[in-house]
Write a protein that holds these residues in place. Structure first.
Motif, PDB file in Angstrom:
ATOM      1  N   THR A 107       0.844  -1.185   0.000  1.00 22.53           N
ATOM      2  CA  THR A 107       0.000   0.000   0.000  1.00 22.53           C
ATOM      3  C   THR A 107       0.880   1.236   0.000  1.00 22.53           C
ATOM      4  O   THR A 107       2.019   1.216   0.463  1.00 22.53           O
ATOM      5  CB  THR A 107      -0.938   0.048   1.217  1.00 22.53           C
ATOM      6  OG1 THR A 107      -0.151   0.068   2.418  1.00 22.53           O
ATOM      7  CG2 THR A 107      -1.864  -1.156   1.232  1.00 22.53           C
ATOM      8  N   THR A 148      -3.796   3.577  -1.800  1.00 23.28           N
ATOM      9  CA  THR A 148      -3.921   2.681  -2.947  1.00 23.28           C
ATOM     10  C   THR A 148      -3.209   1.361  -2.676  1.00 23.28           C
ATOM     11  O   THR A 148      -2.283   1.291  -1.863  1.00 23.28           O
ATOM     12  CB  THR A 148      -3.345   3.318  -4.222  1.00 23.28           C
ATOM     13  OG1 THR A 148      -1.977   3.694  -3.989  1.00 23.28           O
ATOM     14  CG2 THR A 148      -4.163   4.546  -4.617  1.00 23.28           C
ATOM     15  N   TRP A 194      -1.251  -2.037  -4.428  1.00 27.78           N
ATOM     16  CA  TRP A 194      -0.446  -2.432  -5.588  1.00 27.78           C
ATOM     17  C   TRP A 194      -0.008  -3.884  -5.432  1.00 27.78           C
ATOM     18  O   TRP A 194       0.181  -4.379  -4.315  1.00 27.78           O
ATOM     19  CB  TRP A 194       0.770  -1.516  -5.719  1.00 27.78           C
ATOM     20  CG  TRP A 194       0.376  -0.080  -5.917  1.00 27.78           C
ATOM     21  CD1 TRP A 194      -0.166   0.759  -4.975  1.00 27.78           C
ATOM     22  CD2 TRP A 194       0.444   0.673  -7.122  1.00 27.78           C
ATOM     23  NE1 TRP A 194      -0.432   1.987  -5.530  1.00 27.78           N
ATOM     24  CE2 TRP A 194      -0.068   1.964  -6.841  1.00 27.78           C
ATOM     25  CE3 TRP A 194       0.889   0.384  -8.411  1.00 27.78           C
ATOM     26  CZ2 TRP A 194      -0.146   2.959  -7.803  1.00 27.78           C
ATOM     27  CZ3 TRP A 194       0.819   1.372  -9.377  1.00 27.78           C
ATOM     28  CH2 TRP A 194       0.309   2.648  -9.083  1.00 27.78           C
ATOM     29  N   GLN A 240      -1.413  -1.162  -9.957  1.00 30.14           N
ATOM     30  CA  GLN A 240      -2.446  -0.797  -9.003  1.00 30.14           C
ATOM     31  C   GLN A 240      -3.640  -1.730  -9.096  1.00 30.14           C
ATOM     32  O   GLN A 240      -4.100  -2.079 -10.191  1.00 30.14           O
ATOM     33  CB  GLN A 240      -2.901   0.648  -9.215  1.00 30.14           C
ATOM     34  CG  GLN A 240      -3.861   1.137  -8.133  1.00 30.14           C
ATOM     35  CD  GLN A 240      -4.198   2.600  -8.237  1.00 30.14           C
ATOM     36  OE1 GLN A 240      -3.584   3.334  -9.022  1.00 30.14           O
ATOM     37  NE2 GLN A 240      -5.165   3.053  -7.456  1.00 30.14           N
ATOM     38  N   THR A 283      -8.993   1.222  -8.329  1.00 31.96           N
ATOM     39  CA  THR A 283      -8.732   2.652  -8.178  1.00 31.96           C
ATOM     40  C   THR A 283      -9.018   3.157  -6.758  1.00 31.96           C
ATOM     41  O   THR A 283      -8.887   4.351  -6.487  1.00 31.96           O
ATOM     42  CB  THR A 283      -9.590   3.465  -9.163  1.00 31.96           C
ATOM     43  OG1 THR A 283     -10.976   3.189  -8.907  1.00 31.96           O
ATOM     44  CG2 THR A 283      -9.261   3.089 -10.600  1.00 31.96           C
ATOM     45  N   THR A 322      -8.864   4.043  -2.757  1.00 25.37           N
ATOM     46  CA  THR A 322      -7.805   4.661  -1.947  1.00 25.37           C
ATOM     47  C   THR A 322      -8.053   4.441  -0.456  1.00 25.37           C
ATOM     48  O   THR A 322      -7.675   5.282   0.371  1.00 25.37           O
ATOM     49  CB  THR A 322      -7.733   6.174  -2.227  1.00 25.37           C
ATOM     50  OG1 THR A 322      -9.005   6.764  -1.925  1.00 25.37           O
ATOM     51  CG2 THR A 322      -7.392   6.441  -3.678  1.00 25.37           C
TER      52      THR A 322
END
Length: 222
Positions: free
Chosen positions: A64, A69, A71, A94, A97, A99
């Motif tokens: 993170t 986000t 990944w 990622q 999308t 967060t």
């Protein structure tokens, strides 16, 4: 160094400056360096200084950033990267999308994670014992799937074929393959949905091994 994690043959770490580093075996691109070359000393993953947390599965990696986000990269045959495909990646990609990712854990070929809204999510290989915790078995998922509808999950850990998590109320829960009774439920029965371990409400942290768990409790003073 700030945070360090390791898989079977590789290691990754975040420095206090927010940079990400990796070394060791890299046959599936799990080091995130854009190749499959193994390294015997730390190599920086990109140039970003916003990495916050990391977790390793058997041959895949999750991380993170400070912006919330998520990944992932590395081995992806079972969809454990959460990218809606089964293509391996040798550099961070990622996951969606959103967060609001919080706690992350990598199992052998699956991933478990929580969001800041307290929801619990899983994806990847779902063994015959239901390690994803969604109440079904032998069905893999290549994108995040919500585990139930609760919004009070705090932190999660995952082993080879089982997982455990702590809720915000301090209770401890476990599910998946119960080899040698590793779920702590007093039996050797497998569970495809989270089951509460005992009745205590003072669990603080949890760590899963291949077929064992370790947890830490809060002990107050009178």
């Amino acid at each position: 160094w700030s945070k360090v994690t390791r898989s079977s043959y590789s290691s990754l770490a975040i420095k206090t400056d927010g940079t990400l580093w990796s070394w060791g075996y890299n046959g599936s691109g799990q080091l995130g360096l854009g190749n499959t070359t193994s390294y015997s000393s730390p190599k920086q993953v990109g140039a970003l200084t916003t990495w916050l947390s990391i977790a390793c599965g058997y041959a895949h990696t999750l991380a993170t950033k400070t912006d919330g986000t998520l990944w992932s990269w590395g081995y992806n045959y079972n969809g454990q990267l959460g990218l809606n495909d089964r293509t391996p990646r040798s550099s961070p990609v990622q996951v969606g999308t959103l967060t609001n990712w919080s706690s992350i854990a990598g199992g052998n070929y699956h991933t478990i994670a929580t969001k800041t809204d307290g929801t619990l999510w899983s994806w990847g290989y779902n063994n015959a014992q239901g390690v994803l915790g969604i109440g079904v078995i032998n069905t893999n998922y290549s994108s995040p799937v919500q585990v139930g509808a609760l919004t009070n999950w705090a932190t999660v850990s995952s082993g080879g074929g089982h997982a455990a998590a702590i809720k915000t109320d301090g209770t401890l829960w476990a599910w998946g393959r119960n080899l040698y009774g590793c779920l702590g439920l007093g039996n050797a029965t497998n569970y495809s949905s989270p089951k509460q371990v005992g009745t205590l409400t003072n669990w603080l942290s949890i760590s899963c091994g291949y077929a064992s768990n370790a947890a830490r409790q809060f002990v107050g003073y009178q």
